[in-house]
Design a protein around this motif. Structure first.
Motif, mmCIF file in Angstrom:
data_model
loop_
_atom_site.group_PDB
_atom_site.id
_atom_site.type_symbol
_atom_site.label_atom_id
_atom_site.label_comp_id
_atom_site.label_asym_id
_atom_site.label_seq_id
_atom_site.Cartn_x
_atom_site.Cartn_y
_atom_site.Cartn_z
ATOM 1 N N GLU A 46 0.813 -1.218 0.000
ATOM 2 C CA GLU A 46 0.000 0.000 0.000
ATOM 3 C C GLU A 46 0.849 1.272 0.000
ATOM 4 O O GLU A 46 0.341 2.353 -0.271
ATOM 5 C CB GLU A 46 -0.914 0.014 1.225
ATOM 6 N N ASN A 47 2.141 1.132 0.321
ATOM 7 C CA ASN A 47 3.014 2.301 0.447
ATOM 8 C C ASN A 47 4.215 2.261 -0.491
ATOM 9 O O ASN A 47 5.249 2.879 -0.224
ATOM 10 C CB ASN A 47 3.482 2.437 1.903
ATOM 11 N N ASP A 48 4.093 1.532 -1.601
ATOM 12 C CA ASP A 48 5.141 1.449 -2.627
ATOM 13 C C ASP A 48 6.483 1.004 -2.057
ATOM 14 O O ASP A 48 7.548 1.504 -2.448
ATOM 15 C CB ASP A 48 5.301 2.783 -3.356
ATOM 16 N N LEU A 49 6.426 0.056 -1.129
ATOM 17 C CA LEU A 49 7.641 -0.540 -0.563
ATOM 18 C C LEU A 49 7.587 -2.044 -0.772
ATOM 19 O O LEU A 49 6.515 -2.642 -0.721
ATOM 20 C CB LEU A 49 7.745 -0.256 0.940
ATOM 21 N N LYS A 50 8.732 -2.641 -1.007
ATOM 22 C CA LYS A 50 8.808 -4.098 -1.069
ATOM 23 C C LYS A 50 9.358 -4.565 0.273
ATOM 24 O O LYS A 50 10.511 -4.312 0.601
ATOM 25 C CB LYS A 50 9.723 -4.530 -2.229
ATOM 26 N N ILE A 51 8.501 -5.235 1.048
ATOM 27 C CA ILE A 51 8.896 -5.697 2.373
ATOM 28 C C ILE A 51 8.776 -7.208 2.424
ATOM 29 O O ILE A 51 7.720 -7.762 2.108
ATOM 30 C CB ILE A 51 8.023 -5.052 3.475
ATOM 31 N N HIS A 52 9.874 -7.849 2.812
ATOM 32 C CA HIS A 52 9.883 -9.300 3.015
ATOM 33 C C HIS A 52 10.217 -9.558 4.476
ATOM 34 O O HIS A 52 11.110 -8.933 5.034
ATOM 35 C CB HIS A 52 10.942 -9.981 2.149
ATOM 36 N N ALA A 53 9.507 -10.501 5.056
ATOM 37 C CA ALA A 53 9.789 -10.928 6.425
ATOM 38 C C ALA A 53 9.895 -12.442 6.411
ATOM 39 O O ALA A 53 9.024 -13.126 5.862
ATOM 40 C CB ALA A 53 8.672 -10.483 7.369
ATOM 41 N N MET A 54 10.978 -12.949 6.962
ATOM 42 C CA MET A 54 11.132 -14.403 7.003
ATOM 43 C C MET A 54 11.791 -14.840 8.306
ATOM 44 O O MET A 54 12.554 -14.076 8.901
ATOM 45 C CB MET A 54 11.903 -14.921 5.797
ATOM 46 N N HIS A 55 11.442 -16.033 8.708
ATOM 47 C CA HIS A 55 12.020 -16.635 9.909
ATOM 48 C C HIS A 55 13.533 -16.728 9.725
ATOM 49 O O HIS A 55 14.014 -17.053 8.640
ATOM 50 C CB HIS A 55 11.416 -18.028 10.119
ATOM 51 N N GLU A 56 14.280 -16.465 10.787
ATOM 52 C CA GLU A 56 15.738 -16.493 10.710
ATOM 53 C C GLU A 56 16.268 -17.837 10.211
ATOM 54 O O GLU A 56 17.231 -17.875 9.450
ATOM 55 C CB GLU A 56 16.336 -16.176 12.083
ATOM 56 N N ASP A 57 15.644 -18.942 10.612
ATOM 57 C CA ASP A 57 16.120 -20.272 10.189
ATOM 58 C C ASP A 57 16.018 -20.435 8.674
ATOM 59 O O ASP A 57 16.902 -21.023 8.044
ATOM 60 C CB ASP A 57 15.332 -21.377 10.889
ATOM 61 N N ILE A 58 14.947 -19.919 8.076
ATOM 62 C CA ILE A 58 14.798 -19.997 6.616
ATOM 63 C C ILE A 58 15.855 -19.131 5.949
ATOM 64 O O ILE A 58 16.487 -19.539 4.971
ATOM 65 C CB ILE A 58 13.379 -19.571 6.195
ATOM 66 N N PHE A 59 16.068 -17.940 6.482
ATOM 67 C CA PHE A 59 17.089 -17.046 5.930
ATOM 68 C C PHE A 59 18.464 -17.715 5.949
ATOM 69 O O PHE A 59 19.189 -17.698 4.965
ATOM 70 C CB PHE A 59 17.115 -15.738 6.721
ATOM 71 N N LYS A 60 18.804 -18.333 7.098
ATOM 72 C CA LYS A 60 20.108 -19.002 7.211
ATOM 73 C C LYS A 60 20.218 -20.168 6.248
ATOM 74 O O LYS A 60 21.272 -20.378 5.631
ATOM 75 C CB LYS A 60 20.322 -19.498 8.645
ATOM 76 N N SER A 61 19.142 -20.955 6.092
ATOM 77 C CA SER A 61 19.168 -22.096 5.171
ATOM 78 C C SER A 61 19.357 -21.641 3.735
ATOM 79 O O SER A 61 20.047 -22.295 2.953
ATOM 80 C CB SER A 61 17.863 -22.893 5.280
ATOM 81 N N MET A 62 18.741 -20.516 3.370
ATOM 82 C CA MET A 62 18.855 -20.008 2.008
ATOM 83 C C MET A 62 20.269 -19.515 1.698
ATOM 84 O O MET A 62 20.668 -19.478 0.544
ATOM 85 C CB MET A 62 17.868 -18.858 1.794
ATOM 86 N N HIS A 63 21.005 -19.142 2.739
ATOM 87 C CA HIS A 63 22.320 -18.555 2.520
ATOM 88 C C HIS A 63 23.453 -19.430 3.015
ATOM 89 O O HIS A 63 24.544 -18.957 3.305
ATOM 90 C CB HIS A 63 22.370 -17.173 3.176
ATOM 91 N N THR A 64 23.186 -20.742 3.122
ATOM 92 C CA THR A 64 24.209 -21.701 3.512
ATOM 93 C C THR A 64 24.475 -22.632 2.343
ATOM 94 O O THR A 64 23.546 -23.206 1.786
ATOM 95 C CB THR A 64 23.743 -22.523 4.732
ATOM 96 N N VAL A 65 25.714 -22.765 1.983
ATOM 97 C CA VAL A 65 26.085 -23.644 0.871
ATOM 98 C C VAL A 65 26.655 -24.927 1.430
ATOM 99 O O VAL A 65 27.372 -24.976 2.348
ATOM 100 C CB VAL A 65 27.114 -22.974 -0.050
#
Length: 87
Positions: A68-87
């Motif tokens: 509604e305010n022309d912003l792109k906001i993403h919120a995610m659980h820290e565990d998902i964030f860490k899994s996405m950025h672990t190789v």
């Protein structure tokens, strides 16, 4: 639980205050925040701690606020964030 918020949009006065206000509304404690303005674009990453029970409502509310305010906001659980950025 901890969650990662990312916020991107055209810079204007009050974005940090508005997002922080939503965090307060959902009892999300801001643990860390980093923000910058890149050639007129506001970017922010925020780490918050909050109760797991409110998380899905918080995500829906803050993403709708962003839309509604022309912003792109993403919120995610820290565990998902860490899994996405672990190789």
């Amino acid at each position: 639980m901890r969650a990662i918020l990312s916020v991107v949009g055209k810079d204007r006065v009050g974005i940090l205050a508005e997002v922080s206000g939503i965090c307060r509304q959902y009892q999300a404690n801001i643990v860390d925040v980093s923000q910058t303005v890149l050639q007129g674009f506001f970017t922010m990453i925020m780490l918050v701690e909050m109760d797991t029970g409110n998380f899905l409502q918080f995500v829906d509310y803050i993403q709708n606020f962003g839309n509604e305010n022309d912003l792109k906001i993403h919120a995610m659980h820290e565990d998902i964030f860490k899994s996405m950025h672990t190789v």
